[in-house]
Design a protein around this motif. Structure first.
Motif, PDB file in Angstrom:
ATOM      1  N   GLN A   1      -3.039   3.312  -8.686  1.00 43.18           N
ATOM      2  CA  GLN A   1      -1.986   2.405  -8.221  1.00 43.18           C
ATOM      3  C   GLN A   1      -0.644   3.133  -8.121  1.00 43.18           C
ATOM      4  O   GLN A   1       0.100   2.940  -7.152  1.00 43.18           O
ATOM      5  N   ASP A   2      -0.352   3.982  -9.108  1.00 42.20           N
ATOM      6  CA  ASP A   2       0.899   4.739  -9.082  1.00 42.20           C
ATOM      7  C   ASP A   2       0.937   5.719  -7.906  1.00 42.20           C
ATOM      8  O   ASP A   2       1.946   5.834  -7.214  1.00 42.20           O
TER       9      ASP A   2
ATOM     10  N   GLN B   1       3.502   5.703  -4.520  1.00 42.99           N
ATOM     11  CA  GLN B   1       4.247   6.870  -4.046  1.00 42.99           C
ATOM     12  C   GLN B   1       3.907   7.174  -2.586  1.00 42.99           C
ATOM     13  O   GLN B   1       4.785   7.461  -1.778  1.00 42.99           O
ATOM     14  N   GLN B   2       2.635   7.110  -2.262  1.00 40.77           N
ATOM     15  CA  GLN B   2       2.202   7.410  -0.891  1.00 40.77           C
ATOM     16  C   GLN B   2       2.743   6.376   0.084  1.00 40.77           C
ATOM     17  O   GLN B   2       3.193   6.703   1.176  1.00 40.77           O
TER      18      GLN B   2
ATOM     19  N   ASP C   1      -6.843   7.241  -0.098  1.00 39.93           N
ATOM     20  CA  ASP C   1      -7.270   8.206   0.915  1.00 39.93           C
ATOM     21  C   ASP C   1      -6.809   7.770   2.303  1.00 39.93           C
ATOM     22  O   ASP C   1      -6.361   8.593   3.113  1.00 39.93           O
ATOM     23  N   LEU C   2      -6.918   6.503   2.565  1.00 40.99           N
ATOM     24  CA  LEU C   2      -6.489   5.944   3.848  1.00 40.99           C
ATOM     25  C   LEU C   2      -4.975   6.127   4.041  1.00 40.99           C
ATOM     26  O   LEU C   2      -4.519   6.486   5.129  1.00 40.99           O
ATOM     27  N   ALA C   3      -4.202   5.904   2.984  1.00 44.38           N
ATOM     28  CA  ALA C   3      -2.744   6.070   3.060  1.00 44.38           C
ATOM     29  C   ALA C   3      -2.372   7.520   3.338  1.00 44.38           C
ATOM     30  O   ALA C   3      -1.432   7.796   4.085  1.00 44.38           O
ATOM     31  N   LYS C   4      -3.121   8.452   2.788  1.00 41.96           N
ATOM     32  CA  LYS C   4      -2.868   9.876   3.039  1.00 41.96           C
ATOM     33  C   LYS C   4      -3.204  10.241   4.487  1.00 41.96           C
ATOM     34  O   LYS C   4      -2.483  11.016   5.119  1.00 41.96           O
TER      35      LYS C   4
ATOM     36  N   GLN D   1       9.097   5.736   4.491  1.00 46.92           N
ATOM     37  CA  GLN D   1      10.241   6.565   4.871  1.00 46.92           C
ATOM     38  C   GLN D   1       9.960   7.316   6.171  1.00 46.92           C
ATOM     39  O   GLN D   1      10.836   7.433   7.026  1.00 46.92           O
ATOM     40  N   LEU D   2       8.740   7.805   6.324  1.00 50.65           N
ATOM     41  CA  LEU D   2       8.372   8.486   7.565  1.00 50.65           C
ATOM     42  C   LEU D   2       8.479   7.551   8.762  1.00 50.65           C
ATOM     43  O   LEU D   2       8.962   7.933   9.829  1.00 50.65           O
ATOM     44  N   LEU D   3       8.035   6.316   8.587  1.00 51.09           N
ATOM     45  CA  LEU D   3       8.119   5.336   9.667  1.00 51.09           C
ATOM     46  C   LEU D   3       9.569   4.991   9.997  1.00 51.09           C
ATOM     47  O   LEU D   3       9.942   4.869  11.165  1.00 51.09           O
TER      48      LEU D   3
END
Length: 126
Positions: free
Chosen positions: A71-72, A76-77, A17-20, A83-85
Motif C-alpha cells: 500500500q505504501d 508513492q507510485q 505492477d500496473l501503476a509502474k 505529478q507526471l500527468l
C-alpha cells in the motif's frame, strides 16, 4: 492462494505492477496504452473491494506487513504518476497556448501603449 488475505496481497501487487507500467506509458505518451491500463486497474480494484467485503480474519503478521508495504509503495507510485500527468498537462496547455497565439507579452499590450501615449502628451505640455 486460496486464502482471501493472500489473494488480496496478490491483487495489491498486480495493482502496483500496473501503476509502474502506467508510469512508463505516461512518460512515453502512449495514450491508448494508458486507457487500457486504466481498464485493467478498475477490474483489479473491483477484485480488491470484493475481497475486503468477504472479510479477512486470522491474518498472519507477515501478511499484514506485506500488505502495508504494498500500500505504501502504491501510494508513492500513484503520487509520481499524478505529478507526471500534471506536468504533461501543463506542457500540453503551454504548447496549445503558444500555437494558438493566446500567450500574452506584457511588454506589448494596448494598455501599455495608451499609458505611454498619455505620459508623452503630459510631458510635452509641461
Amino acid at each position: 492462494m486460496s486464502h482471501p488475505a493472500e489473494r488480496l496481497i496478490s491483487s495489491q501487487q498486480q495493482l502496483l505492477d500496473l501503476a509502474k507500467r502506467k508510469e512508463q506509458s505516461i512518460i512515453s505518451r502512449h495514450v491508448d496504452r494508458i486507457n487500457e491500463l486504466n481498464k485493467q486497474e478498475v477490474l483489479i480494484l473491483k477484485q480488491i473491494s470484493q475481497l475486503e467485503k468477504e472479510g479477512i480474519s486470522s491474518v498472519s503478521e507477515d501478511l499484514l506487513l506485506k500488505s502495508q508495504q504494498l500500500q505504501d509503495e502504491l501510494k508513492q507510485q500513484l503520487a509520481l504518476n499524478e505529478q507526471l500527468l500534471k506536468d504533461a498537462l501543463q506542457f500540453t496547455t503551454q504548447m496549445i497556448s503558444h500555437l494558438t497565439g493566446d500567450h500574452q507579452n506584457p511588454n506589448y499590450s494596448k494598455s501599455n501603449e495608451s499609458k505611454s501615449a498619455k505620459s508623452m502628451a503630459f510631458d510635452s505640455k509641461a
